[in-house]
Design a protein around this motif. Sequence first.
Motif, PDB file in Angstrom:
ATOM      1  N   THR A 444       0.820  -1.217   0.000  1.00 55.91           N
ATOM      2  CA  THR A 444       0.000   0.000   0.000  1.00 55.91           C
ATOM      3  C   THR A 444       0.854   1.267   0.000  1.00 55.91           C
ATOM      4  N   MET A 445       2.138   1.144   0.294  1.00 59.21           N
ATOM      5  CA  MET A 445       3.040   2.299   0.287  1.00 59.21           C
ATOM      6  C   MET A 445       4.192   2.035  -0.682  1.00 59.21           C
ATOM      7  N   ASN A 446       4.612   3.079  -1.358  1.00 56.36           N
ATOM      8  CA  ASN A 446       5.714   2.962  -2.292  1.00 56.36           C
ATOM      9  C   ASN A 446       6.654   4.160  -2.169  1.00 56.36           C
ATOM     10  N   LYS A 447       7.916   3.886  -2.380  1.00 57.41           N
ATOM     11  CA  LYS A 447       8.908   4.958  -2.425  1.00 57.41           C
ATOM     12  C   LYS A 447       9.176   5.298  -3.885  1.00 57.41           C
ATOM     13  N   VAL A 448       9.072   6.570  -4.211  1.00 53.85           N
ATOM     14  CA  VAL A 448       9.385   7.049  -5.558  1.00 53.85           C
ATOM     15  C   VAL A 448      10.631   7.925  -5.474  1.00 53.85           C
ATOM     16  N   GLU A 449      11.638   7.550  -6.244  1.00 57.67           N
ATOM     17  CA  GLU A 449      12.892   8.301  -6.271  1.00 57.67           C
ATOM     18  C   GLU A 449      13.095   8.833  -7.685  1.00 57.67           C
ATOM     19  N   ILE A 450      13.272  10.144  -7.802  1.00 57.39           N
ATOM     20  CA  ILE A 450      13.400  10.797  -9.103  1.00 57.39           C
ATOM     21  C   ILE A 450      14.771  11.460  -9.192  1.00 57.39           C
ATOM     22  N   ILE A 451      15.500  11.146 -10.241  1.00 59.75           N
ATOM     23  CA  ILE A 451      16.779  11.800 -10.517  1.00 59.75           C
ATOM     24  C   ILE A 451      16.545  12.791 -11.651  1.00 59.75           C
ATOM     25  N   ALA A 452      16.873  14.055 -11.422  1.00 62.86           N
ATOM     26  CA  ALA A 452      16.528  15.088 -12.395  1.00 62.86           C
ATOM     27  C   ALA A 452      17.623  16.149 -12.470  1.00 62.86           C
ATOM     28  N   ASN A 453      17.493  17.015 -13.472  1.00 62.14           N
ATOM     29  CA  ASN A 453      18.397  18.152 -13.596  1.00 62.14           C
ATOM     30  C   ASN A 453      17.987  19.248 -12.610  1.00 62.14           C
ATOM     31  N   PRO A 454      18.941  19.922 -11.988  1.00 55.47           N
ATOM     32  CA  PRO A 454      18.616  20.928 -10.971  1.00 55.47           C
ATOM     33  C   PRO A 454      17.709  22.047 -11.470  1.00 55.47           C
ATOM     34  N   ASP A 455      17.851  22.444 -12.730  1.00 54.81           N
ATOM     35  CA  ASP A 455      17.054  23.555 -13.224  1.00 54.81           C
ATOM     36  C   ASP A 455      15.586  23.181 -13.442  1.00 54.81           C
ATOM     37  N   LYS A 456      15.262  21.890 -13.313  1.00 60.04           N
ATOM     38  CA  LYS A 456      13.871  21.447 -13.468  1.00 60.04           C
ATOM     39  C   LYS A 456      13.198  21.209 -12.105  1.00 60.04           C
ATOM     40  N   LEU A 457      13.927  21.436 -11.030  1.00 51.58           N
ATOM     41  CA  LEU A 457      13.416  21.102  -9.700  1.00 51.58           C
ATOM     42  C   LEU A 457      12.114  21.830  -9.389  1.00 51.58           C
ATOM     43  N   GLU A 458      12.074  23.134  -9.669  1.00 51.05           N
ATOM     44  CA  GLU A 458      10.886  23.898  -9.293  1.00 51.05           C
ATOM     45  C   GLU A 458       9.659  23.470 -10.090  1.00 51.05           C
ATOM     46  N   ARG A 459       9.848  23.147 -11.358  1.00 47.00           N
ATOM     47  CA  ARG A 459       8.720  22.640 -12.158  1.00 47.00           C
ATOM     48  C   ARG A 459       8.226  21.306 -11.600  1.00 47.00           C
ATOM     49  N   LEU A 460       9.173  20.441 -11.230  1.00 48.45           N
ATOM     50  CA  LEU A 460       8.807  19.143 -10.690  1.00 48.45           C
ATOM     51  C   LEU A 460       8.051  19.295  -9.373  1.00 48.45           C
ATOM     52  N   LYS A 461       8.544  20.161  -8.504  1.00 48.16           N
ATOM     53  CA  LYS A 461       7.867  20.371  -7.215  1.00 48.16           C
ATOM     54  C   LYS A 461       6.452  20.901  -7.421  1.00 48.16           C
ATOM     55  N   ALA A 462       6.310  21.815  -8.360  1.00 45.44           N
ATOM     56  CA  ALA A 462       4.982  22.359  -8.626  1.00 45.44           C
ATOM     57  C   ALA A 462       4.024  21.280  -9.138  1.00 45.44           C
ATOM     58  N   GLU A 463       4.514  20.410 -10.031  1.00 41.03           N
ATOM     59  CA  GLU A 463       3.685  19.323 -10.553  1.00 41.03           C
ATOM     60  C   GLU A 463       3.299  18.347  -9.442  1.00 41.03           C
ATOM     61  N   LEU A 464       4.259  17.999  -8.599  1.00 43.14           N
ATOM     62  CA  LEU A 464       3.969  17.063  -7.514  1.00 43.14           C
ATOM     63  C   LEU A 464       3.011  17.668  -6.500  1.00 43.14           C
ATOM     64  N   ASN A 465       3.214  18.951  -6.183  1.00 43.86           N
ATOM     65  CA  ASN A 465       2.288  19.610  -5.262  1.00 43.86           C
ATOM     66  C   ASN A 465       0.868  19.608  -5.819  1.00 43.86           C
ATOM     67  N   ALA A 466       0.765  19.796  -7.129  1.00 44.34           N
ATOM     68  CA  ALA A 466      -0.555  19.888  -7.756  1.00 44.34           C
ATOM     69  C   ALA A 466      -1.353  18.595  -7.664  1.00 44.34           C
ATOM     70  N   ILE A 467      -0.665  17.440  -7.575  1.00 42.70           N
ATOM     71  CA  ILE A 467      -1.390  16.166  -7.476  1.00 42.70           C
ATOM     72  C   ILE A 467      -1.470  15.666  -6.039  1.00 42.70           C
ATOM     73  N   GLY A 468      -1.019  16.493  -5.092  1.00 42.96           N
ATOM     74  CA  GLY A 468      -1.178  16.146  -3.688  1.00 42.96           C
ATOM     75  C   GLY A 468       0.059  15.587  -3.010  1.00 42.96           C
ATOM     76  N   VAL A 469       1.198  15.562  -3.684  1.00 43.41           N
ATOM     77  CA  VAL A 469       2.445  15.114  -3.052  1.00 43.41           C
ATOM     78  C   VAL A 469       3.107  16.334  -2.430  1.00 43.41           C
ATOM     79  N   THR A 470       3.051  16.453  -1.133  1.00 37.51           N
ATOM     80  CA  THR A 470       3.551  17.658  -0.462  1.00 37.51           C
ATOM     81  C   THR A 470       4.743  17.382   0.432  1.00 37.51           C
ATOM     82  N   GLY A 471       5.107  16.127   0.611  1.00 41.87           N
ATOM     83  CA  GLY A 471       6.265  15.799   1.431  1.00 41.87           C
ATOM     84  C   GLY A 471       7.340  15.147   0.589  1.00 41.87           C
ATOM     85  N   MET A 472       8.533  15.656   0.634  1.00 40.02           N
ATOM     86  CA  MET A 472       9.620  15.097  -0.162  1.00 40.02           C
ATOM     87  C   MET A 472      10.951  15.481   0.455  1.00 40.02           C
ATOM     88  N   THR A 473      11.968  14.714   0.095  1.00 42.00           N
ATOM     89  CA  THR A 473      13.340  15.011   0.491  1.00 42.00           C
ATOM     90  C   THR A 473      14.150  15.291  -0.767  1.00 42.00           C
TER      91      THR A 473
END
Length: 559
Positions: A444-473
């Motif tokens: 029922t729980m899964n860990k998702v690990e994303i490796i990305a370019n630093p300049d895309k971080l803010e876009r990724l955070k915005a997309e994740l926030n929009a679908i309800g993912v608000t906690g991340m490291t």
Amino acid sequence: MFSSVDTLWTLLGTVLVFFMQAGFAMVETGFTRAKNAANIIMKNLMDFVLGSLGFFLIGYSIMFGDDIAGIIGTPALFMEGLDSTIPGTVHFMFQNVFAATAATIVSGAVAERTKFSSYLVYSFIISLLIYPISGHWIWGGGWLAQMGFIDFAGSTAVHMVGGVAALVGAAVVGPRIGKYKDGKAQVIPGHNLTIGALGVFILWFAWFGFNGASTVAATGDETLALIGTIFLNTNLSAVSATLVTLLFTWKKYGKPDVSMTLNGSLAGLVAITAGCAVVSPFGAIAIGLIAGFAIVLAVEFVDQKLKFDDPVGAFSVHGVNGALGTILVGVFATDGGLLYGGGFNMLGVQALGVASVAAYTAGSMYVVFKVIQKTMGLRVTAEEEIVGMDVAEHGLTSSYHDFVATTAFEDYVTDSNKPAEIPAIQEVDLSKVGAFKLADSGYTMNKVEIIANPDKLERLKAELNAIGVTGMTVTSVHGYGLQKGQQTFYRGAKAEGNLLPKVRIETIISEVPVEEVIRAARRALYTGHVGDGKVFVSPVADAFRISNSDSGPAALKYY
């Protein structure tokens, strides 16, 4: 016949004031983030380069040419300087380094978000035209000089002009991303206080030439005694301001503030510059004490009330204390000052001069910055600002090549479900990418690990926030895949980087479908090129909250 002693003394002052460029560069670099260090250095370098050319082209003649109605000197191309007891070329060089100082004050106030090309245009114009006109009023025989206005070494002529220009620049270009959140100023720490402190020591050292050599003479007992008085007053004001700033911040914040105390030293130096030759040592101490309180209050007011983002406190140090120190000449001057029986006449002239120069500088610089903004643009894009000016403007991965670069992600932290302050997310056509098949782990729980370019971080955070993912490291890492590193150039030679800067985003999800997280990552990161990143999904058997007895999916919920 020229005086060899006067000439050598003025030349010594010239090289000391030139060395202030290094001091400003170190202060501004240390008080800002590492990802912008090279950009700061380049701006300070080009301030002197373009300032020298503009001042030689016509600026010097506007400042020191034959007076026209008390407003401006007679313009003349390539004026080398006016002879006195020193050669005209020596006088030109001494004034040239002062002009460059005024120009470079602005650099720190508009740091970390201003186009390099646009900054170069500003730097040329201020030394070509803006600074010389007000300088003529004060030092070139203009209307303020005719009224008896006193600004011995440039509290107003140099520092307030630079400080007011800095405030206007900061206001027009706008605050850095993440500086203000919900109307409140956020801390964006400088990356190296050690470098910042070195810059302050360099400036303090060079200031003895800035003030002392403004006598432009070193012959005769009276002049030698005056130089000694100038040195003493300069130092007393600086130490007084430093001590007051330390004690005031200790009382106000509970701890003595390091960066503010360093600013306090500069505030004392700026404030005494106008009156260093006309006040007593006790007057210098009093001016320093006032400057020590003023710098703290001014920084807080500009940052928290006006909400003008000035990363190094350029306006508070140079604008506020330049004006304050000039006005206080009318109080503490031993010949004509208010406390010495001179009445309010000198005080009135000093206040009028400060107000006039401030109004002229603010108005003219607003026009300059707005014209640049409307024509070639003043600010870099949000993506360029986030990744750093060194990369975006100079193609330099890092100014600290042997150190692992980190990004201050906390500067861009947003509220839950609230996108970061970045450009609107654009729709990405993923129809040609193909579908993915997700294996069912049965957990029922899964860990998702994303490796990305630093300049895309803010876009990724915005997309994740929009679908309800608000906690991340989020962590900064280095690596490469098929692209085998990044080719860059350093001093004309190709440099093959073995490792690329990446960010790793980790989140544990339960209520949000894994498929949605992967789609959000693709929308944010996809460019169609190798190196867009990867997503790893792994099952999580259980989770426990340390603060209570929650376990499983309940431990993931935020309260």
